[in-house]
Design a protein around this motif. Structure first.
Motif, PDB file in Angstrom:
ATOM      1  N   LEU A  99     -14.064  -3.934   6.484  1.00  0.00           N
ATOM      2  CA  LEU A  99     -12.812  -2.663   6.043  1.00  0.00           C
ATOM      3  C   LEU A  99     -12.373  -2.605   7.247  1.00  0.00           C
ATOM      4  O   LEU A  99     -10.946  -2.743   7.798  1.00  0.00           O
ATOM      5  N   LYS A 135      -5.407  -8.636   3.565  1.00  0.00           N
ATOM      6  CA  LYS A 135      -6.493  -7.927   2.981  1.00  0.00           C
ATOM      7  C   LYS A 135      -6.545  -6.898   2.068  1.00  0.00           C
ATOM      8  O   LYS A 135      -6.829  -7.488   1.226  1.00  0.00           O
ATOM      9  N   ASP A 136      -5.181  -6.324   1.805  1.00  0.00           N
ATOM     10  CA  ASP A 136      -4.900  -5.460   0.859  1.00  0.00           C
ATOM     11  C   ASP A 136      -4.673  -6.086   0.123  1.00  0.00           C
ATOM     12  O   ASP A 136      -4.943  -6.093  -1.576  1.00  0.00           O
ATOM     13  N   ILE A 179      -6.494  -7.761  -2.295  1.00  0.00           N
ATOM     14  CA  ILE A 179      -7.947  -6.738  -2.817  1.00  0.00           C
ATOM     15  C   ILE A 179      -6.879  -6.535  -4.167  1.00  0.00           C
ATOM     16  O   ILE A 179      -7.654  -6.292  -5.318  1.00  0.00           O
ATOM     17  N   GLY A 190     -11.477  -8.945   1.942  1.00  0.00           N
ATOM     18  CA  GLY A 190     -10.226  -7.691   0.671  1.00  0.00           C
ATOM     19  C   GLY A 190     -10.992  -8.291  -0.931  1.00  0.00           C
ATOM     20  O   GLY A 190     -11.499  -7.961  -2.045  1.00  0.00           O
ATOM     21  N   SER A 246      -5.487  -0.687  -1.841  1.00  0.00           N
ATOM     22  CA  SER A 246      -5.011  -1.047  -1.001  1.00  0.00           C
ATOM     23  C   SER A 246      -3.583  -1.085  -1.343  1.00  0.00           C
ATOM     24  O   SER A 246      -3.029  -1.624   0.369  1.00  0.00           O
ATOM     25  N   SER A 292      -3.318   1.167   1.569  1.00  0.00           N
ATOM     26  CA  SER A 292      -3.044   1.287   2.980  1.00  0.00           C
ATOM     27  C   SER A 292      -3.034   0.086   3.625  1.00  0.00           C
ATOM     28  O   SER A 292      -2.445   0.114   4.868  1.00  0.00           O
ATOM     29  N   SER A 293      -2.334  -1.233   2.677  1.00  0.00           N
ATOM     30  CA  SER A 293      -1.372  -2.527   3.303  1.00  0.00           C
ATOM     31  C   SER A 293       0.001  -1.146   3.608  1.00  0.00           C
ATOM     32  O   SER A 293       0.477  -1.655   4.695  1.00  0.00           O
TER      33      SER A 293
END
Length: 394
Positions: free
Chosen positions: A23, A50-51, A54, A105, A346, A349-350
């Protein structure tokens, strides 16, 4: 320690180590691909690949885990990470990074819910739960250090063009962890009827809402450092890629120390007071950084060494507030609740990566510390109301 199964701690820590490396290699990939003239707008949206998976997979992960069991679900996620990391060095096209992060993710969503479920189903007392969670989460900080130090050394060596082959090391650790899980017994939670979507009833209360908001902004802040600090060092302080990654490694070292110390300190102090103290210290350090950036430009290079100290106080926030809340959740609802934690983490993060990419694209890096300071101030305000609400009966 986890009762009755002391040998389970190693694979749990390795699991978080692995997910930390895959990650948090985002900062390395951003650094390397930006040298290949891929603009920051595209790189900022790379995080969402990725997020978003998730967040989406977390909605369905509880049913999947209930059907196949915690152990099999965790092994499946680790096996998939190992296979994908083995393939990555041999693929050159940019779109594969999007697919790779989407798969990572998905695996992380499954893996984190499984790990939190195992911890909650073996811990009862709040402080013991917090101590165990800090211990496992500390492995996450080790992963950040290892991935930045390892790739930094590889990139700066004469074999720098083969930097992607570093992912094969992650693949090997993944397969080793799969083996460790396959030979030990794990106490599975009580079987519940598997449904397509989890039952979210009871999670709409104000303490839960404020908790999820705090989680969002904690990860929002963490991601501002973990993914973008190397690029900030390189663009603003004009240091080379190796030093940028090593400086971030020191952030991970201080973060690990912060979580390791937390597991000792929280045995003596109330969790909510410790949490607020850490937030205030982060604000204090960021104010110093902002003053240096705006009024002492000639000496701003010292910030390369100041930034890592934030890890001492930032790293404990996530596991401490998670432990505080998770201790109040029924064991049969822990997987569902963890899925909400994963979703809001997530999203934090995004959103963080997409917004901070705007600073980079528009050359507004002098406002980097102000940007982070704003997020931490919001954490302080939200956590104040959260702890006040939690003091009442949920």
């Amino acid at each position: 320690m986890i009762t009755k199964q002391p040998n389970i701690s190693l694979p749990l820590k390795l699991t978080f180590l692995i997910f930390s490396m895959v990650l948090n290699c985002m900062g390395i990939i951003i650094l390397q691909l930006s040298d290949e003239k891929i603009n920051y707008n595209k790189l900022g949206f790379l995080e969402s690949f990725k997020d978003i998976p998730i967040a989406i997979i977390s909605l369905f992960a509880v049913g999947f885990i209930s059907r196949f069991g915690t152990k099999k679900s965790l092994i499946f996620s680790l096996l998939l990470v190992g296979i994908c990391s083995l393939i990555l060095p041999f693929v050159e096209v940019f779109w594969f990074y999007k697919l790779w992060f989407a798969i990572i993710g998905t695996c992380f969503a499954l893996g984190k819910i499984c790990v939190y479920g195992i911890i909650r189903n073996n811990m009862i007392e709040e402080r013991s739960l917090a101590k165990t969670m800090n211990s496992v989460e500390a492995a996450y900080m080790v992963g950040i250090f290892v991935v930045n130090m390892g790739f930094g050394l590889l990139i700066s060596s004469k074999f720098g063009e083969f930097w992607k082959f570093g992912f094969m090391f992650i693949s090997v650790i993944s397969f080793i962890t799969v083996y460790l899980f396959s030979v030990i017994k794990i106490s599975e939670p009580s079987k519940i009827k598997a449904t397509l979507l989890p039952d979210l009833s009871g999670f709409g209360k104000l303490p839960v809402v404020f908790f999820l908001a705090v989680i969002f902004f904690i990860v929002f802040t963490e991601q501002s450092f973990n993914s973008w600090l190397p690029a900030f060092y390189k663009d603003h302080f004009k240091v080379n890629s190796f030093f940028a990654l090593q400086a971030t490694s020191f952030l991970a070292v201080f973060s690990y120390i912060g979580r390791a110390l937390t597991s000792k300190i929280i045995q003596r102090f109330p969790l909510h007071r410790y949490f607020i103290t850490c937030v205030l210290m982060i604000i204090f350090i960021l104010i110093i950084i902002s003053v240096l950036l705006f009024f002492f430009l000639d000496n701003s290079a010292v910030l390369v060494y100041v930034f890592p100290f934030i890890g001492l106080f930032l790293a404990p926030l996530y596991p401490v507030i998670n432990a505080k809340m998770i201790a109040t959740i029924d064991k049969d609802k822990i997987n569902t609740f963890t899925s909400l934690i994963v979703i809001f983490s997530s999203l934090g993060s995004s959103v963080s990566s997409m917004t901070i990419s705007i600073l980079f694209e528009n050359q507004l890096l002098n406002y980097y510390s102000i940007y982070v300071l704003s997020a931490v101030t919001i954490i302080l305000l939200l956590s104040f109301f959260y702890f006040k609400l939690l003091s009442r009966k949920i």
